[in-house]
Write an enzyme that holds these catalytic residues in place. Structure first.
Site, mmCIF file in Angstrom:
data_model
loop_
_atom_site.group_PDB
_atom_site.id
_atom_site.type_symbol
_atom_site.label_atom_id
_atom_site.label_comp_id
_atom_site.label_asym_id
_atom_site.label_seq_id
_atom_site.Cartn_x
_atom_site.Cartn_y
_atom_site.Cartn_z
ATOM 1 N N ASP A 8 40.626 30.768 23.982
ATOM 2 C CA ASP A 8 41.648 30.031 24.707
ATOM 3 C C ASP A 8 42.048 30.859 25.924
ATOM 4 O OD1 ASP A 8 43.762 27.574 23.662
ATOM 5 O OD2 ASP A 8 44.360 28.763 25.396
ATOM 6 N N THR B 149 42.903 16.043 26.796
ATOM 7 C CA THR B 149 42.548 15.120 27.878
ATOM 8 C C THR B 149 43.699 14.126 28.037
ATOM 9 O OG1 THR B 149 41.257 13.918 26.200
ATOM 10 C CG2 THR B 149 40.035 15.265 27.771
ATOM 11 N N ARG C 184 48.958 32.849 23.475
ATOM 12 C CA ARG C 184 48.514 32.113 22.294
ATOM 13 C C ARG C 184 47.566 32.969 21.464
ATOM 14 N NH1 ARG C 184 49.122 28.349 18.339
ATOM 15 N NH2 ARG C 184 47.384 26.890 18.131
ATOM 16 N N VAL D 19 43.966 20.478 17.679
ATOM 17 C CA VAL D 19 42.622 20.097 17.223
ATOM 18 C C VAL D 19 41.761 21.338 16.988
ATOM 19 C CG1 VAL D 19 40.484 18.905 17.852
ATOM 20 C CG2 VAL D 19 42.702 17.868 18.376
ATOM 21 N N THR E 152 38.867 13.542 23.515
ATOM 22 C CA THR E 152 38.789 12.101 23.714
ATOM 23 C C THR E 152 38.488 11.786 25.179
ATOM 24 O OG1 THR E 152 40.381 11.731 21.945
ATOM 25 C CG2 THR E 152 40.039 9.920 23.498
ATOM 26 N N ARG F 92 54.171 16.432 23.000
ATOM 27 C CA ARG F 92 53.408 15.869 24.108
ATOM 28 C C ARG F 92 53.584 14.355 24.157
ATOM 29 N NH1 ARG F 92 47.532 17.985 22.803
ATOM 30 N NH2 ARG F 92 48.278 17.315 20.756
ATOM 31 N N CYS G 47 47.440 10.717 21.617
ATOM 32 C CA CYS G 47 46.295 9.848 21.284
ATOM 33 C C CYS G 47 46.596 8.378 21.531
ATOM 34 C CB CYS G 47 45.886 10.063 19.826
ATOM 35 S SG CYS G 47 45.224 11.712 19.486
#
Length: 432
Positions: free
Chosen positions: A36, A98, A41, A18, A133, A344, A273
């Site tokens: 981050d 989340t 990364r 995202v 979220t 994930r 999601c």
């Protein structure tokens, strides 16, 4: 506080599926620091490498700056793991994951940690925008108090908050972030307009200004909960029609001739999601004394599909007199969806583990998945390429575009079966 005339200096916290595309989009018009805590990364992004595959190397290198742009007000993005690099921002956008824990309870630790970080650097008049979220009320009831406590500033007096739920479709090269309409909201009317104008300046599809932060939070969780429930319905249809000897795909094609029939298909429901958001809404409802029936029933059914698919694969093999113990299975795909590297909450692991419980040997091939990440998270080794070996069973678990050219006949033994989880192969021995 900030208004439309104030020069925006944006810090994006969390550079995953995202945050990175969003940060790069804002960097075309504003000075941005992409923050981050993962130093590896950050180093990779500075070198033009995005392991998620969402941003191409050339775009990354074209946008990347060698030092913070906040003092020059020059558009572009500076990648950093140093908290001091975001201190001069006046807009903080939080895009951290989340997930849920092993008991399917919301796990907001990363969100709370990001709120603490912002609390350490935020100044008077700054705006904090959450994209992660959450359940309705989380932003103002759980996150804002953390910022207040760490910073010593007062909400809606010294700093202001917005919520604009992420709308990223990993692996989709057509519906990129700027082409998906964005919900916006703010902690007071002026903040709401400021947040809306900020997003409207880069989102070509436009924005929808929600009346409150809670409305925006609730809208996000029901987007994916609605899909989860509808997929659960067609998954249940697939189970019933399989018992009746009826092809589910043919039933859906026939029913789809009606103008208002919803075109959902059976399948595995994983990812960060659809397979997660319903639990956030359910937990909040339970705090108010209501136990959701349809919402959680859909979750239970979808979570059980991996075990069901494994049992159907074994059943197909038994019908062909294939010895189950020690049989070799090629699992095509491991990510949670096609043409995407995201593993994930992938439900392919449920098929793999259940087949192994039956005594089968499972080989996984996925050209998109990060093999090191798959082994770290799930203890599964992925093949980097297909060889000439033949298998007792071939399972199309994910519809990666590379699989369209596979010659399945070259991978089969004399009595092998093909099981098509995605319902794409007309010659499969079994499918949902």
């Amino acid at each position: 506080m900030l208004d439309h005339q104030t020069d925006k200096r944006i810090a994006v916290l969390g550079l995953g599926y995202v945050g990175l595309p969003l940060a790069c989009l804002f960097a075309t018009k504003y000075p941005v620091v992409g923050f981050d805590i993962d130093e590896e990364r950050i180093a990779a992004l500075r070198g033009g490498y995005d392991r998620t595959g969402e941003v191409e190397k050339k775009r990354l290198l074209d946008l990347t700056l060698s030092e913070t742009p906040f003092f020059s007000e020059h558009e572009g993005i500076y990648f950093s793991a140093d908290i001091e690099s975001i201190r001069s921002a006046n807009v903080y956008i939080i895009t951290v994951p989340t997930p849920v824990d092993k008991n399917n309870h919301p796990d907001m630790r990363l969100l709370f940690k990001a709120s603490e970080i912002v609390g350490k650097v935020i100044s008077n008049g700054d705006v904090v925008i959450y994209e992660s979220t959450v359940y309705p009320g989380a932003t103002e009831e759980d996150c804002v108090p953390i910022i207040e406590s760490v910073s010593g500033l007062n909400y809606n007096k010294d700093f202001f908050v917005g919520y604009s739920p992420e709308r990223i479709n990993p692996g989709d090269r057509e519906r990129t972030v700027e082409k998906i309409r964005k919900i916006t909201s703010g902690s007071n009317p002026q903040t709401a307009l400021t947040v809306d104008e900020l997003y409207k300046s880069v989102i070509v599809a436009g924005t929808y200004l929600a009346p409150t932060i809670k409305v925006a939070e609730a809208a996000k969780v029901i987007e994916n909960s609605q899909r989860d429930i509808n997929i659960a319905f067609v998954n249940e249809l697939a189970i019933m029609f399989n018992l009746m000897g009826i092809d589910t795909q043919e039933v859906l094609a026939a029913a789809g001739t009606k103008w208002n029939f919803l075109p959902f298909k059976p399948g595995l429901v994983g990812g960060h999601c659809i397979g997660v958001d319903p639990y956030y809404l359910a937990q909040k409802a339970q705090q108010y004394g209501y136990h959701p029936e349809i919402l959680l029933a859909g979750r239970r059914l979808n979570d059980a599909m991996g075990e069901y698919v494994a049992s159907q694969i074994v059943k197909c093999m038994v019908k062909k007199d294939i010895n189950i113990k020690g049989a070799e299975v090629l699992m095509l795909g491991f990510t949670f969806k096609e043409n995407c590297s995201d593993v994930r909450n992938t439900k392919v692991i449920d098929i793999v583990e259940n087949l192994m419980d039956y005594g089968l040997d499972v080989v996984v091939y996925d050209p998109y998945a990060d093999h090191a990440e798959v082994e770290k998270q799930y203890g599964v080794k992925c093949q980097s390429s297909l060889d000439t070996k033949k298998y007792d069973a071939l399972v199309l678990a994910v519809a990666h575009q590379e699989f369209e050219t596979i010659r399945f006949g070259d991978l089969k033994k004399d009595k092998s079966i093909i099981y098509d989880v995605k319902g794409l192969l007309p010659y499969a021995d079994g499918r949902l």
